[in-house]
Design an enzyme around this catalytic site. Structure first.
Site, short mmCIF file in Angstrom:
data_model
loop_
_atom_site.label_atom_id
_atom_site.label_comp_id
_atom_site.label_asym_id
_atom_site.label_seq_id
_atom_site.Cartn_x
_atom_site.Cartn_y
_atom_site.Cartn_z
N PHE A 158 0.78 -1.72 0.06
CA PHE A 158 0.00 0.13 0.36
C PHE A 158 0.75 1.40 0.05
CE2 PHE A 158 -2.49 2.75 3.68
CZ PHE A 158 -2.19 3.64 2.89
N ILE A 159 1.23 1.38 1.07
CA ILE A 159 2.40 3.12 1.37
C ILE A 159 3.33 2.67 0.53
CG2 ILE A 159 3.81 4.18 2.42
CD1 ILE A 159 2.13 3.34 4.86
N GLY A 188 1.69 -7.73 -0.51
CA GLY A 188 2.12 -7.17 -1.58
C GLY A 188 1.24 -7.51 -2.62
N ILE A 220 13.20 -9.22 1.89
CA ILE A 220 14.14 -9.16 2.85
C ILE A 220 15.11 -10.29 3.60
CG2 ILE A 220 13.33 -6.34 3.01
CD1 ILE A 220 11.97 -6.97 5.48
N GLN A 227 9.78 -0.06 3.43
CA GLN A 227 8.72 -0.20 4.31
C GLN A 227 8.25 -2.01 4.43
OE1 GLN A 227 7.15 2.82 4.18
NE2 GLN A 227 8.29 3.66 3.21
N TYR A 286 3.96 -7.41 17.18
CA TYR A 286 4.17 -6.49 16.47
C TYR A 286 4.71 -5.40 16.86
CZ TYR A 286 3.35 -2.95 12.63
OH TYR A 286 3.39 -1.92 11.48
N LYS A 306 8.87 -3.00 15.97
CA LYS A 306 8.50 -1.97 15.02
C LYS A 306 10.27 -0.98 16.12
CE LYS A 306 7.07 -1.42 10.91
NZ LYS A 306 7.52 -1.19 9.62
N VAL A 323 -2.62 4.48 9.06
CA VAL A 323 -2.66 4.97 7.15
C VAL A 323 -3.58 4.92 6.29
CG1 VAL A 323 -0.95 5.39 4.91
CG2 VAL A 323 0.25 5.14 7.35
N1 LIG Z 1 -0.68 1.67 6.89
C1 LIG Z 1 -0.14 2.32 8.20
O1 LIG Z 1 -0.90 2.17 8.83
C2 LIG Z 1 0.59 1.47 8.76
C3 LIG Z 1 0.91 2.28 10.46
C4 LIG Z 1 2.34 2.42 10.70
C5 LIG Z 1 3.66 1.75 10.69
N2 LIG Z 1 3.19 1.25 9.13
C6 LIG Z 1 4.02 0.66 8.46
O2 LIG Z 1 4.22 0.81 7.03
C7 LIG Z 1 4.94 -0.16 6.06
C8 LIG Z 1 4.73 -0.73 4.86
O3 LIG Z 1 3.08 -0.71 5.62
P1 LIG Z 1 1.85 -1.25 4.56
O4 LIG Z 1 0.57 -0.60 5.50
O5 LIG Z 1 1.82 -0.11 3.18
O6 LIG Z 1 1.57 -2.33 4.38
P2 LIG Z 1 2.00 -3.40 3.30
O7 LIG Z 1 1.56 -4.60 3.93
O8 LIG Z 1 0.80 -3.08 2.32
O9 LIG Z 1 2.83 -3.75 2.22
C9 LIG Z 1 4.49 -4.12 3.16
C10 LIG Z 1 4.81 -4.56 2.15
O10 LIG Z 1 5.86 -5.05 2.17
C11 LIG Z 1 6.17 -6.66 1.42
N3 LIG Z 1 6.56 -7.82 2.76
C12 LIG Z 1 6.42 -8.57 3.47
N4 LIG Z 1 7.29 -9.19 4.08
C13 LIG Z 1 8.22 -9.24 2.74
C14 LIG Z 1 10.11 -10.08 2.73
N5 LIG Z 1 10.51 -10.38 3.58
N6 LIG Z 1 10.35 -9.06 1.62
C15 LIG Z 1 10.41 -8.50 0.88
N7 LIG Z 1 8.66 -7.90 0.71
C16 LIG Z 1 7.87 -8.21 2.25
C17 LIG Z 1 4.86 -7.35 1.77
O11 LIG Z 1 4.80 -8.32 -0.19
C18 LIG Z 1 4.25 -5.72 1.14
O12 LIG Z 1 4.13 -5.22 -0.14
C19 LIG Z 1 4.94 -1.88 6.85
O13 LIG Z 1 6.36 -1.41 7.84
C20 LIG Z 1 3.94 -1.17 8.29
O14 LIG Z 1 4.41 -1.73 9.81
C21 LIG Z 1 2.16 1.15 8.55
#
Ligand SMILES: NC(=O)c1ccc[n+]([C@@H]2O[C@H](COP(=O)([O-])OP(=O)(O)OC[C@H]3O[C@@H](n4cnc5c(N)ncnc54)[C@H](O)[C@@H]3O)[C@@H](O)[C@H]2O)c1
Length: 347
Positions: A23-24, A48, A69, A88, A156, A160, A186
């Site tokens: 997403f982000i 993703g 990762i 991310q 979680y 973080k 977000v």
């Molecule tokens: N969305 C929110 O409200 C929010 C709030 C606080 C923090 N965050 C942090 O922001 C970041 C992005 O969050 P998001 O909401 O976009 O989540 P998301 O799940 O949409 O995106 C995370 C991405 O990381 C990829 N991923 C997961 N494990 C992986 C790995 N082992 N290797 C490579 N890629 C991997 C996933 O496939 C995905 O595309 C994350 O670190 C999350 O913890 C998000």
């Protein structure tokens, strides 16, 4: 297409976005390309989606690398030649981390250390990473100020916070510039509404569209600082380019700085959806037992980011929903059966 307010903050850089199909991450990739950067998206597609980056795949400055990762060799390869990393990739969701702490730990801590150490070894100058408001844990203070945190309430949150600790140690030991951005709830386009671990806004909207009652866990008085994704992109751009030495090796809240409780949120979402389908007004809200691990109130102080990064968020909850509601409506309707209460119509 860039809107009239579009301005470049970061330009001509080679940027690695881990989790770039999420997403982000996908919103970041899009913005970086629009500003004239070369972008490598590194993702294992665990949460993703290819649809999030489909429109970018033919862009000459965009490269997708499928990998994890959790694999240090792959991390070392992918960081080669990068000016900057926007990290991310992680496994989101508090409840998921309670059900499966091992996987959360492997990805969010093990994967994080792989990426930042690969960045050090690869000579990458700056590492900006997604931190989280969950780090405030049980600290009762409102508003949340960066240096006052409590005990974490979930695996979680531990993961973080561990990222922040590692970043501090890595910047002092190895000299890499790090900036952590503590995102607060977000929302926006490309956010996944599916599954048990979806966030509140897309989940509530999906329920309304499907003609089902949204479920609130607890009495609905718990509040959040809902942050539109373009504010998050803006914060990343600033963290990527700041030359303020006081901003480096530091963490910042990234939010709008206003709180809304879930009862207010669900009514607001219903009102935003009524022009699409008036029958949504008849849908009742269901209340269930509160969930463990959740913070009750969350409201950010964004003073530090304003002062040191010149962060200036442009979208409050309503403005963000105005921009995002059409995307949610169109994308959340896909896959609805023909006779579903959520009719496939557009306005
Ligand atoms: N969305 C929110 O409200 C929010 C709030 C606080 C923090 N965050 C942090 O922001 C970041 C992005 O969050 P998001 O909401 O976009 O989540 P998301 O799940 O949409 O995106 C995370 C991405 O990381 C990829 N991923 C997961 N494990 C992986 C790995 N082992 N290797 C490579 N890629 C991997 C996933 O496939 C995905 O595309 C994350 O670190 C999350 O913890 C998000």
């Amino acid at each position: 297409m860039p809107n009239k307010d579009f301005r470049k903050i970061i330009e001509g850089k080679k940027v690695l976005v881990t989790g770039g199909a999420g997403f982000i991450g996908s919103n970041l990739c899009e913005s970086l390309l629009m500003q004239g950067n070369k972008v490598v998206c590194f993702d294992d597609f665990s949460t993703g989606k290819i649809e999030n980056i489909e429109s970018l795949l033919t862009h000459p400055d965009f490269l997708l690398v499928r990998g994890s990762i959790c694999n240090f060799e792959e991390c070392k390869k992918v960081v080669k030649g990068m000016d900057l990393i926007l990290h991310q990739a992680a496994l989101g969701s508090v409840p998921r981390s309670i059900h499966d702490p091992l996987t959360t730990n492997n990805i969010n801590i093990g994967g994080f250390v792989n990426m930042i150490f690969a960045a050090v070894e690869g000579g990458v100058k700056r590492f900006v990473y997604a931190a989280s408001s969950s780090t405030y844990g049980d600290h009762p203070g409102l508003t949340k100020v960066e240096n006052k945190i409590g005990k974490p309430l979930s695996p979680y949150a531990v993961s973080k916070y561990a990222n922040e600790l590692y970043s501090g140690v890595f910047s002092s030991l190895y000299g890499i510039e790090t900036i952590g951005l503590r995102y607060f709830n977000v929302f926006g386009k490309k956010q996944d509404p599916e599954g048990a671990y979806a966030a509140a806004i897309p989940k509530f909207i999906k329920s309304f569209i499907e003609g089902k009652s949204p479920v609130i866990y607890g009495d609905g008085n718990q509040s959040r600082d809902f942050t539109y994704v373009e504010n998050v992109v803006h914060a990343n751009n600033l963290a990527a380019t700041t030359q303020n030495p006081k901003a480096l090796n530091n963490v910042f809240n990234v939010a709008y700085g206003e709180s809304t409780n879930l009862n207010e949120l669900v009514i607001l979402l219903r009102d935003f959806l009524l022009p699409f389908d008036h029958s949504i007004s008849n849908i009742k809200i269901i209340y269930e037992k509160e969930r463990i691990g959740d913070i009750v109130h969350s409201l950010a102080s964004i003073k530090k980011a304003k002062r040191l990064l010149r962060y200036s968020p442009q979208f409050d909850l309503k403005k963000g929903l105005e921009k995002a509601i059409h995307w949610y409506w169109e994308n959340l309707q896909r896959g609805l059966p023909e006779n579903s209460a959520g009719k496939k119509i557009s306005i």
